[in-house]
Design a protein around this motif. Structure first.
Motif, short mmCIF file in Angstrom:
data_model
loop_
_atom_site.label_atom_id
_atom_site.label_comp_id
_atom_site.label_asym_id
_atom_site.label_seq_id
_atom_site.Cartn_x
_atom_site.Cartn_y
_atom_site.Cartn_z
N LEU A 268 0.81 -1.22 0.00
CA LEU A 268 0.00 0.00 0.00
C LEU A 268 0.84 1.26 0.00
O LEU A 268 0.40 2.31 -0.50
CB LEU A 268 -0.96 -0.02 1.20
N GLU A 269 2.05 1.20 0.56
CA GLU A 269 2.91 2.38 0.58
C GLU A 269 3.93 2.34 -0.55
O GLU A 269 4.89 3.12 -0.57
CB GLU A 269 3.59 2.50 1.93
N ASN A 270 3.75 1.40 -1.47
CA ASN A 270 4.50 1.38 -2.73
C ASN A 270 6.01 1.25 -2.53
O ASN A 270 6.80 1.95 -3.17
CB ASN A 270 4.19 2.63 -3.56
N TYR A 271 6.42 0.31 -1.66
CA TYR A 271 7.83 0.00 -1.52
C TYR A 271 8.33 -0.63 -2.83
O TYR A 271 7.56 -1.25 -3.58
CB TYR A 271 8.07 -0.96 -0.37
N ALA A 272 9.62 -0.48 -3.10
CA ALA A 272 10.18 -0.96 -4.37
C ALA A 272 9.95 -2.46 -4.56
O ALA A 272 9.69 -2.93 -5.67
CB ALA A 272 11.68 -0.65 -4.43
N GLU A 273 10.06 -3.23 -3.48
CA GLU A 273 9.92 -4.68 -3.58
C GLU A 273 8.51 -5.10 -3.99
O GLU A 273 8.33 -6.19 -4.54
CB GLU A 273 10.28 -5.33 -2.24
N CYS A 274 7.53 -4.24 -3.75
CA CYS A 274 6.14 -4.59 -4.01
C CYS A 274 5.53 -3.78 -5.14
O CYS A 274 4.31 -3.63 -5.23
CB CYS A 274 5.31 -4.40 -2.73
N SER A 275 6.37 -3.24 -6.02
CA SER A 275 5.86 -2.46 -7.14
C SER A 275 6.69 -2.76 -8.37
O SER A 275 7.74 -3.41 -8.30
CB SER A 275 5.89 -0.96 -6.81
N ASN A 276 6.23 -2.31 -9.51
CA ASN A 276 6.98 -2.49 -10.75
C ASN A 276 8.26 -1.68 -10.71
O ASN A 276 8.29 -0.60 -10.11
CB ASN A 276 6.12 -2.05 -11.95
N PRO A 277 9.35 -2.16 -11.35
CA PRO A 277 9.39 -3.37 -12.18
C PRO A 277 9.75 -4.66 -11.42
O PRO A 277 9.86 -5.70 -12.05
CB PRO A 277 10.52 -3.03 -13.17
N ARG A 278 9.88 -4.58 -10.10
CA ARG A 278 10.29 -5.77 -9.35
C ARG A 278 9.27 -6.89 -9.41
O ARG A 278 9.63 -8.06 -9.36
CB ARG A 278 10.55 -5.38 -7.88
N ILE A 279 7.98 -6.55 -9.53
CA ILE A 279 6.97 -7.60 -9.57
C ILE A 279 6.64 -8.03 -11.00
O ILE A 279 5.80 -8.90 -11.21
CB ILE A 279 5.67 -7.15 -8.86
N PHE A 280 7.30 -7.42 -11.98
CA PHE A 280 7.18 -7.85 -13.37
C PHE A 280 8.22 -8.96 -13.57
O PHE A 280 9.33 -8.71 -14.03
CB PHE A 280 7.43 -6.66 -14.30
N HIS A 373 -3.81 -5.20 -9.69
CA HIS A 373 -3.83 -4.24 -10.79
C HIS A 373 -2.41 -3.87 -11.21
O HIS A 373 -2.16 -3.59 -12.40
CB HIS A 373 -4.62 -3.00 -10.39
N ARG A 374 -1.47 -3.87 -10.30
CA ARG A 374 -0.08 -3.64 -10.68
C ARG A 374 0.46 -4.79 -11.54
O ARG A 374 1.35 -4.58 -12.36
CB ARG A 374 0.80 -3.49 -9.43
N MET A 375 -0.09 -5.96 -11.33
CA MET A 375 0.39 -7.14 -12.05
C MET A 375 -0.54 -7.49 -13.21
O MET A 375 -0.65 -8.66 -13.58
CB MET A 375 0.51 -8.32 -11.08
N SER A 376 -1.17 -6.51 -13.80
CA SER A 376 -2.16 -6.79 -14.86
C SER A 376 -1.53 -7.50 -16.04
O SER A 376 -2.14 -8.43 -16.62
CB SER A 376 -2.81 -5.48 -15.32
N TYR A 377 -0.31 -7.12 -16.45
CA TYR A 377 0.34 -7.81 -17.56
C TYR A 377 0.68 -9.25 -17.19
O TYR A 377 0.54 -10.17 -18.02
CB TYR A 377 1.60 -7.06 -17.99
N GLU A 378 1.13 -9.44 -15.97
CA GLU A 378 1.45 -10.79 -15.51
C GLU A 378 0.21 -11.68 -15.54
O GLU A 378 0.27 -12.85 -15.93
CB GLU A 378 2.03 -10.76 -14.10
N TYR A 379 -0.93 -11.11 -15.14
CA TYR A 379 -2.16 -11.91 -15.13
C TYR A 379 -2.69 -12.15 -16.54
O TYR A 379 -3.26 -13.20 -16.82
CB TYR A 379 -3.23 -11.25 -14.26
N GLU A 380 -2.49 -11.21 -17.44
CA GLU A 380 -2.90 -11.46 -18.82
C GLU A 380 -2.08 -12.60 -19.42
O GLU A 380 -2.62 -13.47 -20.12
CB GLU A 380 -2.74 -10.21 -19.67
N PHE A 381 -0.81 -12.63 -19.11
CA PHE A 381 0.03 -13.73 -19.59
C PHE A 381 -0.34 -15.05 -18.93
O PHE A 381 -0.42 -16.09 -19.59
CB PHE A 381 1.51 -13.40 -19.33
#
Length: 443
Positions: A268-280, A373-381
């Motif tokens: 929720l606070e958008n740490y690097a480990e939990c946001s793109n591009p780390r989760i891509f 929603h941050r992982m929308s591309y991952e879920y489409e794949f």
């Protein structure tokens, strides 16, 4: 006896030969009519059978896919005479494993013109003439981190002893992105392994063809993206059955504020480990070595899809691992025959239960929604791979249990129990997450 002066005696109650010929002619005419009637009946039967066959074939293709898959499977099961497989066979023979997957995705931008000075990487998806994949005595499993690959590798160790193929499992876990020189070196090492072989490593897709090297057969397994992320998040901090103290020694540079960071705060606070591009994370394994493959977006997504269609024999999903093993037994019997029996054995199941990630819990629904929603591309794949996998199951004759493809609250609530825990393995270390522009080297 009266003589017939015309050259013969009277026969059959005074009938002359002319009478006999006339009678025989009538019989022949009658017999011809009978044959004609039989031929019309047979012709009608044949036409009816042909209509039923054509209708059934059309119905089959509309509901299951092209019959070409039967020919593909026949090739894999070794029913082509001189192309019969042998696990001890050293020669290479061409085959066409997935003609149905030869189609291209029309909307994806595949090419990139090199700018002046761009000599540090090679575009791994150049256009080449239509090729034939190698005989499946060369298999590469570029395993995705936290997607059950350690489970599969342990199975492969037992299967390699049983079926006498060479299993080479790299000990490098933290370098998935390679320079051009490193790519060539690794490809040369792989192709020098005595056949039949199966090579496995955490590495992004390598396009052997772009370097004029014969392309091996690829396979892989992926997992629900959020489940994969959660497994990695807690494993990096607390490890598995070996104990938390062991993991503290393994990650001595991790500070306590990072180790005990609440995952909801991280998201929720958008740490690097939990946001793109780390989760891509999953898509680059299938997109390839091009720097744009690590940039979340449509370009990387579409290239990953096309690579799956063109180069992968099978990409399974961990949620249906038993079906994955069953399909591998049928598609690559010289490697995977008996894999499912070993996996379901009591000793192996007991081993798996001892290796799950500890101190793992599910984030709040709000955090899961943000992460999804941050992982929308991952879920489409992931949904694309799941659909392809279920299509393959239907063609083989296995029933699919489809899960909801779209985002729902019920779907998120199921995440905690939706995937069985595989054996865990080390993912890429932080030292391998350098900037995309700094990794290539000059040739």
């Amino acid at each position: 006896m009266m003589k017939n002066y015309s050259g013969g005696s009277l026969l059959n109650n005074g009938q002359t030969p002319n009478h006999i010929r006339e009678r025989n002619g009538r019989k022949c005419t009658s017999g011809g009519g009978g044959l004609l009637r039989v031929s019309l009946r047979g012709y009608g039967f044949c036409m009816g059978a042909l209509f039923v066959f054509c209708f059934g074939s059309l119905f089959y293709q509309l509901n299951g896919g092209p019959p070409q898959i039967l020919l593909d499977i026949r090739q894999y099961l070794g029913m082509r005479g001189k192309y019969l497989w042998s696990v001890r066979m050293g020669g290479r023979r061409p085959y066409s494993p997935k003609d149905r997957l030869a189609r291209h995705l029309g909307s994806c931008p595949h090419t990139r013109k090199a700018n002046k000075g761009d000599s540090t990487f090679q575009d791994d998806h150049q256009s080449f003439a239509t090729r034939v994949l190698t005989f499946p005595s060369q298999v590469v499993y570029n395993r995705v981190g936290k997607c059950g690959s350690r489970t599969v590798v342990m199975l492969l160790k037992l299967l390699a002893e049983r079926h006498h193929f060479n299993l080479v499992s790299s000990e490098i876990h933290n370098k998935t992105r390679l320079s051009k020189h490193e790519q060539i070196t690794l490809m040369t090492q792989i192709t020098s392994i005595p056949e039949p072989f199966l090579y496995t490593r955490h590495v992004h897709f390598l396009n052997f063809t772009s370097f004029k090297i014969e392309q091996p057969v690829y396979l892989n397994i992926i997992r629900d993206p959020i489940n994969r992320f959660l497994s990695n998040y807690f494993f990096r901090r607390f490890g598995d059955f070996r104990g938390e103290q062991y993991h503290l020694k393994r990650t001595p540079n991790m500070k306590d504020e990072e180790r005990y960071l609440d995952i909801n705060v991280c998201i929720l606070e958008n740490y690097a480990e939990c946001s793109n591009p780390r989760i891509f994370y999953i898509i680059p394994y299938f997109c390839g070595q091009h720097p744009k493959c690590r940039e979340p977006g449509v370009w990387a997504l579409e290239r990953a899809k096309q690579n799956v269609l063109e180069n992968y024999l099978l990409v399974g999903i961990l949620e249906e691992l038993e079906d994955v093993l069953l399909l591998l037994e049928r598609l690559l019997p010289q490697y995977f025959t008996g894999a499912l029996d070993i996996y379901k054995g009591p000793d192996y199941m007991k081993m798996g239960k001892l290796t799950s990630t500890v101190r793992k819990y599910t984030p709040t629904l709000e955090a899961l929604q943000v992460l999804y929603h941050r992982m929308s591309y991952e879920y489409e794949f992931y949904n694309f791979i799941r659909d392809q996998f279920h299509l393959m199951k239907r063609k083989i004759g296995l029933k699919s249990q489809a899960r909801p493809p779209a985002f729902t609250h019920e779907f998120l609530h199921e995440l905690a129990i939706g995937t069985p825990e595989p054996l865990e393995e080390d993912e890429e270390m932080d030292t391998a997450l350098e900037d995309a522009n700094s990794w290539p080297i000059q040739m």
